[in-house]
Design a protein around this motif. Structure first.
Motif, short mmCIF file in Angstrom:
data_model
loop_
_atom_site.label_atom_id
_atom_site.label_comp_id
_atom_site.label_asym_id
_atom_site.label_seq_id
_atom_site.Cartn_x
_atom_site.Cartn_y
_atom_site.Cartn_z
N UNK A 1 0.84 -1.21 0.00
CA UNK A 1 0.00 0.00 0.00
C UNK A 1 0.87 1.25 0.00
N UNK A 2 0.35 2.32 -0.57
CA UNK A 2 1.05 3.60 -0.54
C UNK A 2 0.95 4.20 0.86
N UNK A 3 1.73 5.25 1.10
CA UNK A 3 1.70 5.89 2.42
C UNK A 3 0.30 6.45 2.70
N UNK A 4 -0.18 6.17 3.90
CA UNK A 4 -1.51 6.62 4.28
C UNK A 4 -2.64 5.71 3.82
N UNK A 5 -2.28 4.54 3.26
CA UNK A 5 -3.30 3.60 2.79
C UNK A 5 -3.37 2.40 3.73
N UNK A 6 -4.53 1.75 3.71
CA UNK A 6 -4.76 0.57 4.54
C UNK A 6 -5.43 -0.51 3.71
N UNK A 7 -5.09 -1.76 3.99
CA UNK A 7 -5.71 -2.92 3.35
C UNK A 7 -6.43 -3.71 4.45
N UNK A 8 -7.72 -3.88 4.30
CA UNK A 8 -8.55 -4.49 5.33
C UNK A 8 -9.01 -5.88 4.92
N UNK A 9 -9.33 -6.69 5.92
CA UNK A 9 -9.95 -7.99 5.63
C UNK A 9 -11.38 -7.75 5.15
N UNK A 10 -11.95 -8.67 4.38
CA UNK A 10 -13.33 -8.46 3.90
C UNK A 10 -14.33 -8.22 5.03
N UNK A 11 -14.20 -8.95 6.14
CA UNK A 11 -15.14 -8.78 7.24
C UNK A 11 -15.00 -7.40 7.87
N UNK A 12 -13.77 -6.92 8.03
CA UNK A 12 -13.56 -5.59 8.60
C UNK A 12 -14.03 -4.51 7.63
N UNK A 13 -13.82 -4.73 6.35
CA UNK A 13 -14.28 -3.76 5.34
C UNK A 13 -15.80 -3.61 5.39
N UNK B 1 -6.17 -5.88 9.64
CA UNK B 1 -5.83 -4.75 8.77
C UNK B 1 -4.32 -4.59 8.70
N UNK B 2 -3.84 -4.25 7.50
CA UNK B 2 -2.46 -3.80 7.30
C UNK B 2 -2.52 -2.32 6.98
N UNK B 3 -1.70 -1.53 7.68
CA UNK B 3 -1.70 -0.09 7.50
C UNK B 3 -0.27 0.38 7.24
N UNK B 4 -0.12 1.23 6.21
CA UNK B 4 1.18 1.87 5.98
C UNK B 4 1.05 3.32 6.39
N UNK B 5 1.73 3.73 7.43
CA UNK B 5 1.54 5.10 7.95
C UNK B 5 2.12 6.15 7.01
N UNK B 6 1.68 7.37 7.21
CA UNK B 6 2.24 8.48 6.46
C UNK B 6 3.66 8.77 6.94
N UNK B 7 4.39 9.53 6.14
CA UNK B 7 5.78 9.84 6.50
C UNK B 7 5.84 10.61 7.81
#
Length: 722
Positions: free
Chosen positions: A110-122, A152-158
């Motif tokens: 994911x790009x900075x500030x993006x998150x990838x969620x599981x289907x149930x969490x989405x 969830x996987x989260x990529x934080x902002x800089x």
């Protein structure tokens, strides 16, 4: 006739005799249902084991391979979040190199500030999707423990990236079970196995025993006749197998058909937020095939073992030998007292197995004890009937004195149902009490006072931006804990204190005594009730956060309105830190959470309801068979007495009285066996009272139903050569 031909002939004879036997049709359907239930019970246990193994393996593949050397290519940090009463994991990730390995379940970084969620969490709601930034895509099933997992996987902002607080890793995948994933907030494997054994395995085993002995009196006489005619024990066994083989085979087929869908589609379970995952079910396919083939053989073996052996006596009348069950009577007090005392003496890790295994054994032996006690009172009851001229008491006393086994079979379902239901309710109340302690503050404060933990040094501008995103009239106070404990300091500017209805305290901390903010006043009172004093002083909240490693923020609105947890969490992740935690300001100043207790409570509810439903079917089948037997036996008596009231009198003394005694005994034994559980006495008394009242109602229904059924069967009785 050779051996094979004789066995086939005996099988055909047994199959033909089963239809004409006493309660033959009831036994047919009872064996069919019992076999199907046994297949499903064993298969459910195997599926659970495979599910635990599969979840552990998938969780292990996403745990980082920690590396502090130059080959580290990923930064990784797990945190815990909460939605309602459900806890889940959020993992912050950051690649260090261009060829950094992807976490399992992700197709790209994911790009900075993006998150990838599981289907149930989405699917949990739009507010949740916005908590961690822009939600892009979903995690594939190979990166989740189960399709129902919140993750969830989260990529934080800089600006919010905290490299010092993250773990360096060279890749993903470890050979051991990691402390990450849905299994941490669900019913544990060990607890599930023992709960399943007690609440599902025991009823399924009882079903097989009761089904095997339906119409036992007539079959025992026939077995004795066969023995008197010279039939060997082997010939009698083949005859018995012939009686049961068709319903057992059909039951195994029915269980297999009901089991098949789990191999094809993911099936969500009711009550609990869990989905049966198809790959895990397919991994258990060899074991399931063994269950489908082995359980019917085990049921047939039980049918043979439960058939009493014949030994000729002095009389020429063919009778089956009565088994000596005194060893069960002596084993019962050992199991009863050994369970309670054994829990105290056993090591901590073995206390649950000792309690569960001892409870199962105690409850399983209780019907035998009740039957023996009731049978022992039979002669006295018959004597009282003679003295008072009561035909019903006389007949009931004679019937009870004839043997304890029919009484034990009659009350077994009621006793075990009460034991399982009561233990299930007590265990559920235990988890309910645990969760209630955590959520007591939530029910009082709602979300009017929240706590936010941060992991980065926060500037005044960050805190101001955080407050602006939450809307006007929302304030963030810094919270610090004294080194001695028992004291919390709240730090904020004078404007915030005035809006909260408290005087500006100045630079020197003063104890909070009164405030116009209802939520803050409640928080002060709750903290004081546990010996924690709250002090207020004027200062910069951001500066306090930077100067203290254990500081956090108290967030509240000046007008006392309820705040949105998701909105506060999203604002905190955006402006304060990458891995914040938000929750109700609890009694200790920490974040509350009881996800595991809630999950355990729901699993216990599902398992106990399943077991009690099986017991209800068992009780119905056993009672109907006993009623038919009673009607046939009392047919001549109704002719001699000239009225049908004798059925109700006999039913009251031989059905109602033993069942009421069994209910009382089950309640008392359950009370004693559950004393090791740390449940409140009021909760235990409430659960046992409700279950005992239901048992007494069930006893009344059984007695009335038995009298009606016996009366109907007796009304069509005609003399015959039996």
């Amino acid at each position: 006739m050779n051996g094979g031909g004789l066995r086939r002939r005996l099988l055909r004879m047994g199959r033909a005799a089963s239809g004409a036997a006493e309660a033959g049709r009831i036994r047919f359907y009872a064996l069919l249902a019992a076999t199907a239930v046994a297949v499903l019970a064993v298969a459910g246990f195997l599926l659970a084991l495979s599910s635990f193994d599969g979840r552990t393996e998938r969780s292990a593949t996403r745990w980082p391979q920690v590396s502090d050397t130059a080959d580290a290519r990923v930064l990784w940090r797990p945190t815990v979040a909460t939605i309602g009463e459900r806890q889940y994991d959020v993992v912050y990730i950051e690649p260090l190199t261009a060829d950094a390995p992807l976490p399992p379940g992700l197709s790209r970084w994911p790009e900075r500030g993006e998150a990838v969620l599981s289907p149930a969490l989405r699917d949990a709601g739009s507010e949740v999707r916005a908590e961690y930034g822009r939600a892009v895509g979903t995690i594939a099933e190979d990166g989740l423990e189960s399709p129902s997992e919140y993750f969830a996987y989260v990529r934080p902002t800089a600006e919010r990236l905290d490299t010092k607080g993250m773990t360096k890793a060279s890749g993903f995948g470890v050979p051991w079970s990691p402390p990450l994933g849905e299994h941490l907030y669900n019913f544990g494997a060990t607890e599930f196995r023992w709960a399943y054994l007690a609440m599902v395995g025991l009823p399924a085993g009882l079903f097989v025993v009761i089904a095997a002995r339906v119409g036992a009196a007539g079959r025992d006489r026939r077995t004795a006749v066969l023995a008197a005619l010279g039939a060997s024990s082997g010939a009698r066994a083949w005859f018995t197998v012939g009686e049961a083989i068709v319903p057992v085979a059909l039951g195994a087929l029915a269980g297999t058909v009901l089991l098949a869908p789990v191999l094809v589609v993911d099936i969500p379970l009711p009550v609990v937020e869990f989905v049966s995952y198809t790959p895990d079910a397919r991994a258990a396919l060899p074991a399931l095939l063994g269950a489908v083939l082995g359980v019917p053989l085990a049921v047939l073996a039980a049918v043979l073992l439960l058939q009493p052996p014949y030994r000729p006596g002095r009389s020429t009348r063919p009778t089956a030998r009565k088994r000596n069950r005194e060893w069960m009577m002596w084993l019962f007090p050992v199991a009863l007292f050994g369970t309670v005392k054994g829990v105290d003496l056993a090591p901590y890790d073995l206390r649950l197995p000792v309690l569960a295994g001892g409870s199962v054994l105690t409850i399983a032996l209780l019907p035998v004890v009740v039957g023996a006690v009731v049978a022992a009172t039979g002669p006295a009851l018959a004597k009282a009937g003679v003295a008072r001229g009561r035909v019903g008491m006389l007949i009931a006393g004679r019937r009870l004195a004839a043997g304890a086994r029919p009484v034990a079979r009659l009350v077994a379902a009621v006793v075990i149902a009460i034991g399982l239901a009561a233990q299930g309710q007590i265990a559920i109340s235990l988890f309910t009490e645990m969760s209630d302690r955590v959520h007591a503050v939530e029910r009082q404060l709602g979300t009017s006072v929240l706590r936010v933990s941060t992991t980065l040094s926060t500037t005044h501008a960050d805190v101001a931006a955080f407050e602006r995103q939450l809307g006007p009239g929302t304030y963030a106070l810094a919270v610090t804990v004294s080194s001695e404990g028992g004291r919390l300091d709240l730090v904020g500017d004078c404007a915030a204190w005035r809006e909260l209805g408290a005087p500006c305290p100045g630079d020197r901390a003063t104890e909070l005594q009164r405030t116009g903010h209802a939520g803050l006043a409640q928080a002060v009172g709750l903290q004081r009730s546990v010996g924690v004093r709250m002090y207020a002083r004027t200062g910069d909240a951001a500066e306090t956060l930077r100067s203290s490693d254990e500081a956090s923020l108290m967030v509240l609105a000046g007008d006392g309105r309820q705040l949105s947890l998701s909105k506060v969490h999203g604002a905190a992740n955006t402006h304060l830190a990458m891995a914040t935690k938000v929750g109700v300001f609890a009694m200790t100043g920490t974040l509350g959470g009881s996800g595991e207790g809630i999950a355990a409570q729901r699993w216990l509810e599902l398992l106990s309801v399943t077991g009690v439903l099986v017991i209800v079917v068992v009780a119905g089948i056993g009672s109907v068979a006993q009623f038919i037997r009673t009607g046939r036996e009392l047919g001549p008596v109704s002719v001699l007495t000239g009225n049908g009231r004798v059925y109700y009198a006999v039913s009251g003394w031989s059905l109602l009285a033993p069942t009421v005694f069994a209910v009382c005994a089950a309640v008392l034994v359950t009370w004693y066996v559950t004393t090791p559980l740390e449940a409140d006495s009021g909760s235990r008394l409430s659960a046992l009272s409700a279950v005992g009242a239901a048992g007494l109602l069930c006893a009344s229904v059984i007695a009335w139903w038995g009298a009606r059924t016996a009366s109907s069967a007796g009304s069509v009785w005609r003399p015959r050569n039996d």
